[in-house]
Write a protein that holds these residues in place. Sequence first.
Motif, PDB file in Angstrom:
ATOM      1  N   ILE A 155      -3.522   5.713  -1.487  1.00  0.00           N
ATOM      2  CA  ILE A 155      -3.393   6.168  -2.876  1.00  0.00           C
ATOM      3  C   ILE A 155      -3.488   4.992  -3.847  1.00  0.00           C
ATOM      4  O   ILE A 155      -4.201   5.045  -4.839  1.00  0.00           O
ATOM      5  CB  ILE A 155      -2.042   6.888  -3.087  1.00  0.00           C
ATOM      6  N   GLN A 168      -2.749   0.375  -4.238  1.00  0.00           N
ATOM      7  CA  GLN A 168      -2.414  -0.911  -3.626  1.00  0.00           C
ATOM      8  C   GLN A 168      -2.144  -1.943  -4.714  1.00  0.00           C
ATOM      9  O   GLN A 168      -2.732  -1.895  -5.792  1.00  0.00           O
ATOM     10  CB  GLN A 168      -3.552  -1.407  -2.729  1.00  0.00           C
ATOM     11  N   ARG A 199     -11.319  11.085   3.314  1.00  0.00           N
ATOM     12  CA  ARG A 199     -10.555   9.843   3.478  1.00  0.00           C
ATOM     13  C   ARG A 199     -10.187   9.216   2.136  1.00  0.00           C
ATOM     14  O   ARG A 199      -9.408   8.258   2.088  1.00  0.00           O
ATOM     15  CB  ARG A 199     -11.400   8.816   4.258  1.00  0.00           C
ATOM     16  N   LYS A 200     -10.763   9.730   1.060  1.00  0.00           N
ATOM     17  CA  LYS A 200     -10.541   9.112  -0.243  1.00  0.00           C
ATOM     18  C   LYS A 200      -9.503   9.869  -1.053  1.00  0.00           C
ATOM     19  O   LYS A 200      -9.402  11.090  -0.978  1.00  0.00           O
ATOM     20  CB  LYS A 200     -11.865   9.023  -1.019  1.00  0.00           C
ATOM     21  N   VAL A 201      -8.758   9.107  -1.841  1.00  0.00           N
ATOM     22  CA  VAL A 201      -7.807   9.704  -2.783  1.00  0.00           C
ATOM     23  C   VAL A 201      -8.352   9.490  -4.186  1.00  0.00           C
ATOM     24  O   VAL A 201      -8.686   8.359  -4.570  1.00  0.00           O
ATOM     25  CB  VAL A 201      -6.421   9.055  -2.638  1.00  0.00           C
ATOM     26  N   ILE A 202      -8.433  10.542  -4.921  1.00  0.00           N
ATOM     27  CA  ILE A 202      -8.919  10.505  -6.298  1.00  0.00           C
ATOM     28  C   ILE A 202      -7.711  10.562  -7.239  1.00  0.00           C
ATOM     29  O   ILE A 202      -6.876  11.463  -7.133  1.00  0.00           O
ATOM     30  CB  ILE A 202      -9.863  11.684  -6.595  1.00  0.00           C
ATOM     31  N   THR A 251       0.839  -1.203   0.000  1.00  0.00           N
ATOM     32  CA  THR A 251       0.000   0.000   0.000  1.00  0.00           C
ATOM     33  C   THR A 251       0.870   1.247   0.000  1.00  0.00           C
ATOM     34  O   THR A 251       1.831   1.337   0.763  1.00  0.00           O
ATOM     35  CB  THR A 251      -0.895   0.041   1.260  1.00  0.00           C
ATOM     36  N   PRO A 267      -4.804   8.406   4.149  1.00  0.00           N
ATOM     37  CA  PRO A 267      -5.573   8.057   2.953  1.00  0.00           C
ATOM     38  C   PRO A 267      -4.752   7.239   1.953  1.00  0.00           C
ATOM     39  O   PRO A 267      -3.600   7.563   1.664  1.00  0.00           O
ATOM     40  CB  PRO A 267      -5.948   9.421   2.368  1.00  0.00           C
ATOM     41  N   HIS A 277       0.369   5.241   0.785  1.00  0.00           N
ATOM     42  CA  HIS A 277      -0.645   6.118   1.396  1.00  0.00           C
ATOM     43  C   HIS A 277      -0.026   7.443   1.811  1.00  0.00           C
ATOM     44  O   HIS A 277       1.193   7.555   1.986  1.00  0.00           O
ATOM     45  CB  HIS A 277      -1.285   5.428   2.613  1.00  0.00           C
ATOM     46  N   ILE A 300      -6.669  14.539  -2.633  1.00  0.00           N
ATOM     47  CA  ILE A 300      -7.308  13.981  -1.439  1.00  0.00           C
ATOM     48  C   ILE A 300      -8.671  14.636  -1.255  1.00  0.00           C
ATOM     49  O   ILE A 300      -8.784  15.864  -1.288  1.00  0.00           O
ATOM     50  CB  ILE A 300      -6.461  14.240  -0.170  1.00  0.00           C
ATOM     51  N   GLU A 301      -9.697  13.801  -1.074  1.00  0.00           N
ATOM     52  CA  GLU A 301     -11.037  14.291  -0.743  1.00  0.00           C
ATOM     53  C   GLU A 301     -11.502  13.542   0.494  1.00  0.00           C
ATOM     54  O   GLU A 301     -12.056  12.449   0.409  1.00  0.00           O
ATOM     55  CB  GLU A 301     -11.992  14.076  -1.922  1.00  0.00           C
TER      56      GLU A 301
END
Length: 203
Positions: free
Chosen positions: A152, A154, A197-200, A138, A150, A140, A194-195
């Motif tokens: 990025i 995996q 907890r999510k990474v776009i 991972t 968060p 992150h 980063i949005e």
Amino acid sequence: MAAKRIAVFASGQGSNFQAIADAVREGKLDVSIELLVCDKPSAPVVERAKHAGVDAFVFKPKDYPSREAYETEIAEELRKRQVDLIVLAGYMRILTPTLVEPYYGRMINIHPSLLPSFPGINAIGQALEHGVKVTGVTVHFVDGGLDSGPIIAQTAVPLYEEDTEASLAKRIHEAEQKLYPYVIGLIAQEKVAIEGRKVIVKP
């Protein structure tokens, strides 16, 4: 777009440092490695940096009164070199807000499991002990928690019945050395956001 300026933090062999340096040298990764930060003067990664022509800030934590004291000195080295991104690559020190806060969103780590499974030390041994069928790698963002930032990207790595810690570690490290330069490249191209907890990851 100017090449991103990165600093790699490492404490050991430096195989991920080498993978990044090789990708830069081969023209596969458009970044400039401005600095290696290492807390162990005898670590092999220091010699790797020398061969790659990368400056190194090498220190002994026991020479400082606190973590914040040596991190303040590291932060000054980063500022002098206008570092855009910190890449943790086997850096075995817990970071304090002295570095984490000013570099949030600009500091990444690689961990040898599919987080949130098996955070912390000995992730490969933990995976074997639990008998999972799949583990992995991972990358992150670092948020100050224990491998909790968060995620990025995996990569999955299967476990086989005959696996030992050494055989699994070999495949994990091979996966790391492919994934880390790829993710650094995405960030260098400003394709990662980063949005919460999510990474776009943008196309």
